[in-house]
Design a protein around this motif. Structure first.
Motif, PDB file in Angstrom:
ATOM      1  N   ASP A 256      29.000  43.107  34.353  1.00  0.00           N
ATOM      2  CA  ASP A 256      29.457  44.250  35.140  1.00  0.00           C
ATOM      3  C   ASP A 256      28.243  45.011  35.629  1.00  0.00           C
ATOM      4  N   CYS A 299      31.614  46.228  29.861  1.00  0.00           N
ATOM      5  CA  CYS A 299      32.009  46.949  31.069  1.00  0.00           C
ATOM      6  C   CYS A 299      31.321  48.302  31.101  1.00  0.00           C
ATOM      7  N   CYS A 344      37.525  47.234  29.787  1.00  0.00           N
ATOM      8  CA  CYS A 344      37.369  47.944  31.058  1.00  0.00           C
ATOM      9  C   CYS A 344      37.346  49.451  30.791  1.00  0.00           C
ATOM     10  N   SER A 397      41.294  45.290  33.681  1.00  0.00           N
ATOM     11  CA  SER A 397      40.764  46.219  34.670  1.00  0.00           C
ATOM     12  C   SER A 397      41.566  47.506  34.687  1.00  0.00           C
ATOM     13  N   SER A 399      41.753  51.454  37.030  1.00  0.00           N
ATOM     14  CA  SER A 399      41.307  52.239  38.179  1.00  0.00           C
ATOM     15  C   SER A 399      42.090  53.547  38.214  1.00  0.00           C
ATOM     16  N   TRP A 438      42.680  40.152  37.336  1.00  0.00           N
ATOM     17  CA  TRP A 438      41.307  40.400  36.916  1.00  0.00           C
ATOM     18  C   TRP A 438      40.798  41.773  37.337  1.00  0.00           C
ATOM     19  N   SER A 439      41.264  42.306  38.458  1.00  0.00           N
ATOM     20  CA  SER A 439      40.767  43.611  38.896  1.00  0.00           C
ATOM     21  C   SER A 439      41.842  44.353  39.669  1.00  0.00           C
ATOM     22  N   GLU A 441      42.272  48.243  42.027  1.00  0.00           N
ATOM     23  CA  GLU A 441      41.560  49.394  42.595  1.00  0.00           C
ATOM     24  C   GLU A 441      42.463  50.121  43.576  1.00  0.00           C
ATOM     25  N   THR A 451      44.902  44.232  44.107  1.00  0.00           N
ATOM     26  CA  THR A 451      44.754  43.467  42.875  1.00  0.00           C
ATOM     27  C   THR A 451      44.247  42.071  43.205  1.00  0.00           C
ATOM     28  N   ARG A 481      37.039  39.842  41.382  1.00  0.00           N
ATOM     29  CA  ARG A 481      36.842  41.229  41.782  1.00  0.00           C
ATOM     30  C   ARG A 481      37.266  41.405  43.241  1.00  0.00           C
ATOM     31  N   SER A 483      37.295  44.918  46.085  1.00  0.00           N
ATOM     32  CA  SER A 483      36.997  46.340  46.231  1.00  0.00           C
ATOM     33  C   SER A 483      37.049  46.721  47.699  1.00  0.00           C
TER      34      SER A 483
END
Length: 773
Positions: A256, A299, A344, A397, A399, A438-439, A441, A451, A481, A483
């Protein structure tokens, strides 16, 4: 020259010789300029670990240390071993020579430093170090280190011995007085990052060296770090070593990373270590490390608090979270409560006075602090304000929404959940992925969340009702990831396929794909101010990306402007009949159509060789290859084959064969030229041979007079006139019409027929000759 790995190297003071020590128990000396071996020494009974030339270029001596515990002295003139220094009981790891060249230090893993007199090749003393020594180095008489130690230069000159420093398994620097065999300085703490899982890195330092011009000390660690120390003298009069630069040679697996600070001039990186490395983005040197966790840091997240403090939160496999003050470079709070590894962490976006953490124990916790905690100093325990059992599997993850009202979690159970803060009340569950998420935001401007999943897709969801708005497919493996970029209009994703992809949300298009990693890309960070990207993964590479859209547009504009100007220059050269310059410009602009037109014009001129030859001589090898590619293409079309053959003839005549053979891919080009050239030659040859039938036919029809001797022609003419004269009076009243085949032609018509026939034959013959050439 060696039968195994080369373990050490040393360069002679003259720069002309290089000595190598091998694992095959051999020592070789090489001539650097010639590249050949000048000396080959055998004698050690184990791996040769260290090697060193004598400092004096006139004394051709070579010292080597081995795993057999001996130090051998080799004379390069006699090519023999002149001394064996046997006092160590373990591997000899390092050698050092004094300034006068009369004292030799040898350090080993038997925890001692031996001092040798090189005049007698005898041991002077043995200094116990109480640690395995990996590096030893003399401190010169004029070094600033001695001045900081308070040693006067005048007193040092009176003594035969001086000072030296050692480094070893403990990862600290120690300075010794050679005369008294006493340690005069010892570092209180080690700057080496120790990995509990890597036993090799526990050796601390592996080598040391004194930098020239009083730049300090360079130490090398077992995990491939360079530590640069400078020495100072404090106000109290004590000696102090300061670490002023750290270069990281190996990052292991990057898990990370995040940009740090208001100006984002630093980058915090979590690797397979218990420490967090903080890099300076401008120089990419490691500014400092955050040490405190007892297990690997998995993380991290960063923020700037309301009071202006730069904070970092980290989660580790030791089941704890830690809050760090980047100005103090110390831990100010520790949170304990999770029963599994922290997977996370995420700071709040608005108030910036809390953070959330997710763990493999499937729970989410909210941790709070106040500014008094930051200003208090020291490390205090953090308290969990809220907690919830969120998922059925590990949480990967988290957010927090821009207004601090929601938090989204992604888990291995293939779902993402949205929770209301501060009490973590379930709001909506996002279902649709076929593999673990996995992620996650939140969008910075819209009420949606993105996602990425192990099912190779990226999805955008509506926050209010949990409906899937868009699905993006393009990765060939798990998307690790994702973003947002450009105020939520674009996003960037990275995955297990090693690719970084840039997407436009409105059109669902992947507008760019970047392949700079050789393994999984675990980490992705986006700078909020600069929108610079940082990526890292299993290949240990840390890549920085910046937005170059404006630079590319400016470059394209300048390129087009340059092409317009050069295109106008090309037209001016054609107008001025400067064919040499025109051909060169057409090559530079890569305009094969214009080039064909120029060569076609030159084909019809009386003396075309001069401008073409000048242009061909000035061509680089790359330009010649491009020209041959153009000729190969033209040669395949009957309409342009005569131009292609004309230019090919000029190339073969103007350029030497060696230059043509050095052209890249010449064999493939010739393979494409030869078959079509043979076909064109055969067709012209058939055409020329068919003209003989025309000549024969016209001759037999008396349209074209045959080529005969002048005397024979005169006799034939006289005989025919006499016959006509005899026959004519016999039938004076009747006119006999002549046969069509024997109709007489005027001299003008006959001459024109001859000229046309000769012209046709000459033109085909010249074409055949040019193709054959």
């Amino acid at each position: 020259g060696h039968d195994g790995p080369v373990m050490a190297m040393s360069c002679h003071a003259s720069g002309g010789l290089l000595a190598t020590a091998g694992a095959d128990k051999k020592v070789c000396v090489w001539d650097v300029d010639g590249g050949f071996c000048t000396h080959f020494f055998r004698g050690h009974t184990a791996v040769v670990t260290t090697i060193m030339f004598h400092k004096d270029p006139k004394r051709l001596l070579l010292f080597s240390g081995s795993d057999d515990g001996t130090v051998r002295v080799w004379n390069l003139e006699s090519k023999k071993c002149i001394a064996v220094l046997n006092a160590h009981f373990s591997t000899v790891t390092s050698l050092a020579l004094s300034e006068d060249g009369l004292t030799l230090l040898s350090a080993g893993r038997d925890k001692v430093v031996n001092v040798w007199d090189l005049r007698k090749y005898a041991s002077k003393k043995t200094i116990p170090a109480y640690e395995m020594i990996e590096g030893v180095s003399f401190i010169g008489p004029g070094s600033g280190i001695l001045a900081c130690l308070g040693v006067e230069a005048a007193k040092l000159k009176e003594k035969t011995d001086g000072y030296f420093l050692t480094v070893g398994e403990r990862g600290i620097v120690r300075i010794w007085c050679l005369e008294s065999a006493v340690c005069v300085f010892e570092q209180q703490s080690s700057d080496v990052t120790i990995n509990s899982e890597n036993e090799e890195s526990r050796r601390g330092f592996t080598a040391t060296n004194m930098l020239p011009d009083d730049q300090g000390i360079l130490c090398v660690t077992a995990d491939q770090q360079f530590l640069f120390y400078s020495c100072t003298r404090t106000d109290e009069g004590t000696f102090q070593l300061n670490l002023y630069k750290r270069l990281i040679g190996y990052n292991d697996e990057i898990l990370d990373l995040k940009f740090v600070g208001e100006e984002e001039q630093y980058l915090a990186v979590a690797t397979n270590l218990e420490q967090v490395r903080v890099y300076d983005v401008a120089s990419m040197s490691c500014s400092y490390v955050l040490a405190g966790h007892t297990e690997i840091v998995v993380c991290l997240d960063t923020c700037v608090s309301a009071s202006g403090k730069t904070l970092v939160v980290t989660g580790s496999k030791d089941n704890t979270v830690r809050l760090w003050d980047m100005e103090k470079r110390s831990c100010i709070g520790t949170g304990k409560g999770h029963l599994g590894a922290i997977g996370c962490v995420a700071f709040s976006k608005k108030s910036k006075n809390f953070f959330v953490s997710g763990s493999s124990d499937r729970t989410i916790k909210v941790w709070t602090w106040d500014d008094t905690l930051i200003d208090a100093g020291g490390e205090v325990p953090l308290k969990a304000k809220a907690g919830v059992a969120a998922h059925d599997k590990d949480i990967n993850s988290l957010s927090v929404s821009p207004n601090d009202g929601l938090v989204c979690s992604g888990s291995e159970d293939r779902t993402a959940s949205i929770w209301k803060l501060p009490n973590l009340v379930s709001s909506v569950v996002l279902k649709g992925h076929k593999r673990g998420i996995w992620s996650v935001e939140f969008s910075p401007v819209e009420q949606c969340v993105i996602t990425s999943s192990g099912d190779k897709t990226v999805k955008i969801w509506h926050v209010a009702d949990g409906s899937c708005l868009k699905t993006f497919e393009g990765h060939t493996s798990s998307v690790l990831r994702a973003s947002f970029l450009s105020r939520g209009t674009q996003f960037v994703s990275c995955g297990s396929d090693g690719l970084v992809k840039l997407w436009t949300i409105k059109t669902n298009e992947c507008i760019a794909t970047y392949d700079k990693h050789d393994g999984k890309v675990w980490a992705l960070a986006v700078g909020k101010k600069t929108e610079m990207l940082a990526t890292g993964g299993t290949d240990s590479d840390l890549n920085l990306w910046h937005d170059c859209t404006m630079e590319d547009k400016q470059e394209d504009f300048l390129k087009k402007e340059e092409e317009v100007l050069r295109g106008q220059e090309l037209e001016n050269a054609v107008s001025d009949s400067d064919y040499t310059r025109a051909i060169q410009l057409a090559f530079e602009l890569r305009r094969p159509r214009r080039l064909l037109e120029l060569f076609s014009q030159l084909c019809r001129k009386a003396d075309p060789e001069d401008p073409i030859e000048k242009a061909l001589v000035g061509l680089p090898k790359e330009g010649l290859r491009v020209l041959l590619e153009y000729i190969r293409e033209w040669n395949t079309k009957p309409k342009f084959c005569h131009v292609a053959q004309f230019v090919l003839f000029q190339v073969l005549r103007s350029l030497p064969p060696t230059d043509i053979l050095e052209t890249k891919g010449i064999s493939e080009l010739l393979e494409g030229l030869i078959p079509y050239s043979q076909r064109h030659f055969s067709r012209v040859d058939r055409l020329v041979r068919s003209t003989f039938l025309l000549d024969y036919t016209l001759t037999r029809m008396s349209v074209v007079d045959p080529d005969v001797d002048a005397g024979a022609t005169k006799d034939v003419t006289n005989d025919s006139s006499m016959n006509n004269a005899e026959i004519a009076p016999a039938e004076p009243a009747q006119e006999t019409p002549e046969k069509p085949g024997r109709k007489r032609k005027s001299s003008k018509t006959t001459q024109s027929s001859k000229k046309s026939s000769k012209k046709v034959k000459a033109s085909y013959s010249s074409a055949a000759v040019s193709v054959e050439a």
